[in-house]
Design a protein around this motif. Structure first.
Motif, PDB file in Angstrom:
ATOM      1  N   UNK A  36       5.253  -5.911  -9.273  1.00  0.00           N
ATOM      2  CA  UNK A  36       5.010  -4.563 -10.491  1.00  0.00           C
ATOM      3  C   UNK A  36       3.709  -5.007 -11.430  1.00  0.00           C
ATOM      4  N   UNK A  37       3.104  -4.375 -11.900  1.00  0.00           N
ATOM      5  CA  UNK A  37       2.106  -4.743 -12.772  1.00  0.00           C
ATOM      6  C   UNK A  37       2.713  -5.400 -14.243  1.00  0.00           C
ATOM      7  N   UNK A 197      -1.702   6.830  -6.817  1.00  0.00           N
ATOM      8  CA  UNK A 197      -1.006   7.294  -5.805  1.00  0.00           C
ATOM      9  C   UNK A 197       0.484   6.897  -6.022  1.00  0.00           C
ATOM     10  N   UNK A 198       0.938   5.830  -6.886  1.00  0.00           N
ATOM     11  CA  UNK A 198       1.951   5.356  -7.113  1.00  0.00           C
ATOM     12  C   UNK A 198       2.889   6.043  -7.999  1.00  0.00           C
ATOM     13  N   UNK A 199       1.933   6.857  -8.757  1.00  0.00           N
ATOM     14  CA  UNK A 199       2.549   7.726  -9.912  1.00  0.00           C
ATOM     15  C   UNK A 199       2.430   9.178  -9.633  1.00  0.00           C
ATOM     16  N   UNK A 203       3.586   9.007  -5.110  1.00  0.00           N
ATOM     17  CA  UNK A 203       4.120   8.014  -4.386  1.00  0.00           C
ATOM     18  C   UNK A 203       3.728   7.786  -2.806  1.00  0.00           C
ATOM     19  N   UNK A 204       2.556   7.684  -2.584  1.00  0.00           N
ATOM     20  CA  UNK A 204       2.162   7.760  -1.026  1.00  0.00           C
ATOM     21  C   UNK A 204       2.098   6.285  -0.476  1.00  0.00           C
ATOM     22  N   UNK A 208      -1.076   3.892  -0.792  1.00  0.00           N
ATOM     23  CA  UNK A 208      -1.224   2.514  -1.688  1.00  0.00           C
ATOM     24  C   UNK A 208      -1.525   1.286  -0.936  1.00  0.00           C
ATOM     25  N   UNK A 209      -0.897   1.122   0.145  1.00  0.00           N
ATOM     26  CA  UNK A 209      -1.226   0.072   1.030  1.00  0.00           C
ATOM     27  C   UNK A 209      -2.551   0.043   1.405  1.00  0.00           C
ATOM     28  N   UNK A 210      -3.461   0.905   1.561  1.00  0.00           N
ATOM     29  CA  UNK A 210      -4.880   1.059   1.862  1.00  0.00           C
ATOM     30  C   UNK A 210      -5.479   0.719   0.823  1.00  0.00           C
ATOM     31  N   UNK A 211      -5.295   1.462  -0.382  1.00  0.00           N
ATOM     32  CA  UNK A 211      -6.088   1.021  -1.484  1.00  0.00           C
ATOM     33  C   UNK A 211      -5.756  -0.223  -2.077  1.00  0.00           C
TER      34      UNK A 211
END
Length: 243
Positions: A36-37, A197-199, A203-204, A208-211
């Motif tokens: 997590x951030x 994408x996570x917010x 939540x894709x 998210x994995x590609x970014x």
């Protein structure tokens, strides 16, 4: 120095990308995907003491959940940097396997030097960006010194870097600033996209994995560029001819 570093990359791109992929990309990508951030102070809490206490509590929780993994990922990244320095600066011109072994043996001295130089450089960047980058440029040869001159201790390498970089301060600072700005301009859009994408983006996971992969790729190239510039700078300032 950037042109010499680019020439090194073009000559040994296959080897350099294999090293960077394993030691730079993989741990960075793992950090982006699995941690997590880092918590930041909550500005919605008006009371300063309460805000600070809430932040420290959040930090303690983050360290408990992700601290060990983060330390491991950064250790792998620094080991990769040590392998680069050993591979291109060791007088015996070791093979990749030998360079990994020697880098591992000298890693305690190397990581000690990196911790020592990160304190003033990190503090400088926290206060004002340019002084921090200048300090980074002055201490950037500590790692190369340790592997080109294996009898040197960690603190001796830090001092040697400070003395050696006195002659090329502007050139080194220009290279560091260029790499830093390029990393921000290229990597920040992917980090913002991943956060969206996570917010708000719903939540894709695939997006998210590609970014995050793109952001990790930018970080990988940034770390590789910094390592190559340090190698080139050491060779030039110590009058060591390029291989």
């Amino acid at each position: 120095m950037l042109s010499d570093a680019w020439a090194m990359f073009r000559r040994d791109a296959d080897l350099l990308l294999r090293i960077a992929g394993l030691f730079f990309f993989v741990p960075t990508y793992a950090l982006l995907l699995l941690t997590a951030p880092l918590p930041m102070p909550d500005d919605t809490i008006v009371d300063t003491q309460a805000r600070a206490q809430a932040w420290m509590t959040a930090l303690d929780g983050w360290v408990g959940d992700y601290g060990l993994g983060s330390v491991g990922a950064y250790a792998i990244t620094y080991l990769g940097l040590a392998v680069l320095f050993c591979l291109f600066l060791d007088a015996e011109r070791p093979t990749l396997g030998m360079a990994i072994q020697r880098a591992a043996r000298r890693f305690p001295r190397f990581i000690l030097a990196m911790v020592v130089v990160s304190i003033p450089a990190g503090a400088g960047m926290y206060v004002l960006l340019l002084p921090g980058l200048w300090l980074m440029s002055r201490f950037m040869l500590a790692g190369p010194v340790l592997f080109a001159e294996p009898q040197t201790g960690a603190m001796q390498a830090v001092g040697a870097s400070w003395r050696m970089t006195r002659r090329g301060q502007l050139g080194l600072l220009g290279a560091i600033v260029t790499i830093y700005l390029a990393a921000i301009l290229a990597g920040q859009p992917f980090m913002l996209l991943s956060h969206y994408l996570g917010g708000e983006g719903g939540g894709n996971p695939l997006g998210i994995a590609i970014a995050d992969a793109c952001a990790a790729g930018v970080a990988m190239l940034t770390q590789l560029a910094g390592g190559l510039v340090a190698i080139v700078a050491y060779r030039r300032l110590s009058a060591i001819p390029a291989a």
